[in-house]
Design a protein around this motif. Sequence first.
Motif, PDB file in Angstrom:
ATOM      1  N   ARG A 139      10.796   2.553   0.775  1.00  0.00           N
ATOM      2  CA  ARG A 139      10.714   1.440  -0.159  1.00  0.00           C
ATOM      3  C   ARG A 139      11.918   0.512  -0.004  1.00  0.00           C
ATOM      4  O   ARG A 139      11.782  -0.720  -0.083  1.00  0.00           O
ATOM      5  N   THR A 140      13.085   1.085   0.225  1.00  0.00           N
ATOM      6  CA  THR A 140      14.281   0.262   0.390  1.00  0.00           C
ATOM      7  C   THR A 140      14.124  -0.698   1.563  1.00  0.00           C
ATOM      8  O   THR A 140      14.440  -1.884   1.463  1.00  0.00           O
ATOM      9  N   ALA A 141      13.625  -0.183   2.676  1.00  0.00           N
ATOM     10  CA  ALA A 141      13.448  -1.018   3.858  1.00  0.00           C
ATOM     11  C   ALA A 141      12.393  -2.096   3.621  1.00  0.00           C
ATOM     12  O   ALA A 141      12.580  -3.268   3.976  1.00  0.00           O
ATOM     13  N   TYR A 142      11.269  -1.715   3.004  1.00  0.00           N
ATOM     14  CA  TYR A 142      10.223  -2.688   2.729  1.00  0.00           C
ATOM     15  C   TYR A 142      10.712  -3.769   1.764  1.00  0.00           C
ATOM     16  O   TYR A 142      10.417  -4.963   1.932  1.00  0.00           O
ATOM     17  N   SER A 143      11.458  -3.359   0.737  1.00  0.00           N
ATOM     18  CA  SER A 143      11.993  -4.326  -0.227  1.00  0.00           C
ATOM     19  C   SER A 143      12.963  -5.288   0.460  1.00  0.00           C
ATOM     20  O   SER A 143      12.969  -6.495   0.176  1.00  0.00           O
ATOM     21  N   ALA A 144      13.775  -4.752   1.364  1.00  0.00           N
ATOM     22  CA  ALA A 144      14.698  -5.602   2.109  1.00  0.00           C
ATOM     23  C   ALA A 144      13.938  -6.621   2.950  1.00  0.00           C
ATOM     24  O   ALA A 144      14.346  -7.793   3.048  1.00  0.00           O
ATOM     25  N   LEU A 145      12.838  -6.207   3.539  1.00  0.00           N
ATOM     26  CA  LEU A 145      12.014  -7.116   4.337  1.00  0.00           C
ATOM     27  C   LEU A 145      11.519  -8.275   3.475  1.00  0.00           C
ATOM     28  O   LEU A 145      11.594  -9.452   3.881  1.00  0.00           O
ATOM     29  N   ILE A 146      11.007  -7.962   2.291  1.00  0.00           N
ATOM     30  CA  ILE A 146      10.499  -8.997   1.391  1.00  0.00           C
ATOM     31  C   ILE A 146      11.619  -9.942   0.976  1.00  0.00           C
ATOM     32  O   ILE A 146      11.453 -11.174   0.951  1.00  0.00           O
ATOM     33  N   LEU A 147      12.775  -9.401   0.659  1.00  0.00           N
ATOM     34  CA  LEU A 147      13.889 -10.231   0.192  1.00  0.00           C
ATOM     35  C   LEU A 147      14.458 -11.098   1.313  1.00  0.00           C
ATOM     36  O   LEU A 147      14.905 -12.227   1.064  1.00  0.00           O
TER      37      LEU A 147
ATOM     38  N   THR B 152       0.810  -1.216   0.000  1.00  0.00           N
ATOM     39  CA  THR B 152       0.000   0.000   0.000  1.00  0.00           C
ATOM     40  C   THR B 152       0.844   1.266   0.000  1.00  0.00           C
ATOM     41  O   THR B 152       0.603   2.175  -0.795  1.00  0.00           O
ATOM     42  N   ARG B 153       1.862   1.320   0.841  1.00  0.00           N
ATOM     43  CA  ARG B 153       2.622   2.557   1.005  1.00  0.00           C
ATOM     44  C   ARG B 153       3.754   2.687  -0.007  1.00  0.00           C
ATOM     45  O   ARG B 153       4.159   3.801  -0.353  1.00  0.00           O
ATOM     46  N   SER B 154       4.282   1.556  -0.484  1.00  0.00           N
ATOM     47  CA  SER B 154       5.396   1.615  -1.422  1.00  0.00           C
ATOM     48  C   SER B 154       4.957   1.363  -2.861  1.00  0.00           C
ATOM     49  O   SER B 154       5.288   2.119  -3.766  1.00  0.00           O
ATOM     50  N   VAL B 155       4.193   0.291  -3.082  1.00  0.00           N
ATOM     51  CA  VAL B 155       3.729  -0.025  -4.434  1.00  0.00           C
ATOM     52  C   VAL B 155       2.600   0.906  -4.850  1.00  0.00           C
ATOM     53  O   VAL B 155       2.484   1.273  -6.023  1.00  0.00           O
ATOM     54  N   GLY B 156       1.755   1.296  -3.881  1.00  0.00           N
ATOM     55  CA  GLY B 156       0.668   2.222  -4.191  1.00  0.00           C
ATOM     56  C   GLY B 156      -0.673   1.561  -4.421  1.00  0.00           C
ATOM     57  O   GLY B 156      -1.622   2.207  -4.893  1.00  0.00           O
ATOM     58  N   LEU B 157      -0.816   0.266  -4.072  1.00  0.00           N
ATOM     59  CA  LEU B 157      -2.105  -0.398  -4.205  1.00  0.00           C
ATOM     60  C   LEU B 157      -3.042   0.055  -3.087  1.00  0.00           C
ATOM     61  O   LEU B 157      -2.595   0.445  -2.007  1.00  0.00           O
ATOM     62  N   SER B 158      -4.319  -0.018  -3.346  1.00  0.00           N
ATOM     63  CA  SER B 158      -5.289   0.319  -2.310  1.00  0.00           C
ATOM     64  C   SER B 158      -5.492  -0.872  -1.393  1.00  0.00           C
ATOM     65  O   SER B 158      -5.152  -2.023  -1.740  1.00  0.00           O
ATOM     66  N   GLY B 159      -6.067  -0.614  -0.239  1.00  0.00           N
ATOM     67  CA  GLY B 159      -6.348  -1.712   0.677  1.00  0.00           C
ATOM     68  C   GLY B 159      -7.289  -2.732   0.072  1.00  0.00           C
ATOM     69  O   GLY B 159      -7.144  -3.941   0.288  1.00  0.00           O
ATOM     70  N   THR B 160      -8.251  -2.251  -0.705  1.00  0.00           N
ATOM     71  CA  THR B 160      -9.181  -3.161  -1.380  1.00  0.00           C
ATOM     72  C   THR B 160      -8.458  -4.035  -2.389  1.00  0.00           C
ATOM     73  O   THR B 160      -8.708  -5.242  -2.480  1.00  0.00           O
ATOM     74  N   ASP B 161      -7.546  -3.436  -3.144  1.00  0.00           N
ATOM     75  CA  ASP B 161      -6.757  -4.205  -4.114  1.00  0.00           C
ATOM     76  C   ASP B 161      -5.970  -5.316  -3.420  1.00  0.00           C
ATOM     77  O   ASP B 161      -5.923  -6.455  -3.898  1.00  0.00           O
TER      78      ASP B 161
END
Length: 396
Positions: A157-165, A32-41
């Motif tokens: 985004r860097t931190a979130y991407s690191a979390l996913i990886l 939601t915050r980095s990719v930009g999708l809505s909560g519904t999406d």
Amino acid sequence: MVSGAARALACAVLITAIGNGLYLAGAVLFLTRSVGLSGTDVGIGLTIAGVAGLGAGPVVGALADRFGAREIYLVTLTAEALATGSLVLVHSFAVFVVVAAAVGIAEQGSRAVRGALIARIGGDARARLRGYLRSVTNIGVAVGAAGAGLVIRSDTRTAYSALILVDAASFLLTALIIARIPGQRPLPRPERTVRPDRLDLPFLAVTAIFGVLSLQYAVLTVALPLWIVTHTAAPAWLVSPLLLTNTVLVVCLQVRAGRGVESIADGIAITRRAAVLLALGCLLVCVSGAGSPVFAVTVLTLAVIVHTLGEIGHAAGEFEMSFALAPEHAQGRYQGIFGMGTGAFIAAAPALLSLICIAWGPVGWILLGGILLSAGLGIGPTARWAQRRAAHLVDA
């Protein structure tokens, strides 16, 4: 449960659980915050992923029965790593749906294969091993969720991407550990066995009962938080310590609960007791809205303790039944079927409990308690039916 293979599996499960804790706490915020999708999406995409993954369990489980659980588990772990890592490439809703579906399929496949691997490694103590692994999983998820707090605080985004990886890497590390477990040849199908794979109605009936009981997993994560903020005088912050109470009790008591469950009869008994406790927990939540803040906090705390004791008993009974009622040579397929059945109810639980328990109020909690109690009381004749069917499959 103290064998080298069991210790390796526990270590692997802990690593995976830490990664999952990171993912569960941070993935939605990343999307939601980095990719930009809505909560519904995000909600729609995750629902599609859950549905896509339901059918993977029996198929991948059957492959484990044919080619070996360890070998197929390595494949599914690699698939989980690739699918999860691909989330950092998501830039639109369409891509998210595709990637989320891949994650769901790989995840459900891994669960089925892991069940078959537990059956082979655990031997007669497989249900106790699974209970131990459930405690380990809770510890890992809690550690991962705590670590995700650092990422959420930075909110980049860097931190979130690191979390996913890091989560993706946890599957690869898990695969390295699983690779050290000795491979085991698939068990041959007994020559006189009637084919059980096509339609085993008694086993499906047991699966359905435990699916209904699995609605309880959404009580503490979905229904109770909503109930607290909309129907009680308790403070909203109470949700966190209540969830922590649940986690601590599961970690401390799950293994102990499984020690006395060594037969189908034991599984029936503990499942019945669990259903009574779950129903009582629902009644306690029901009355928590009719008093002062102190009254609400006291009753809700008691409700969570009672509910958690029921949850622990439900899990212990589920572990014993799912293994004991499945043919040894087809554990992968049957674990996949069992997981698909309970997974369907778990997927439907948030929406269902939001309607029953929140929209309908106290009446809904009484209804939910009645449903859980009825399911638990029905396990006796259903499990004995499945037991007779299992004996027939071998003796026919």
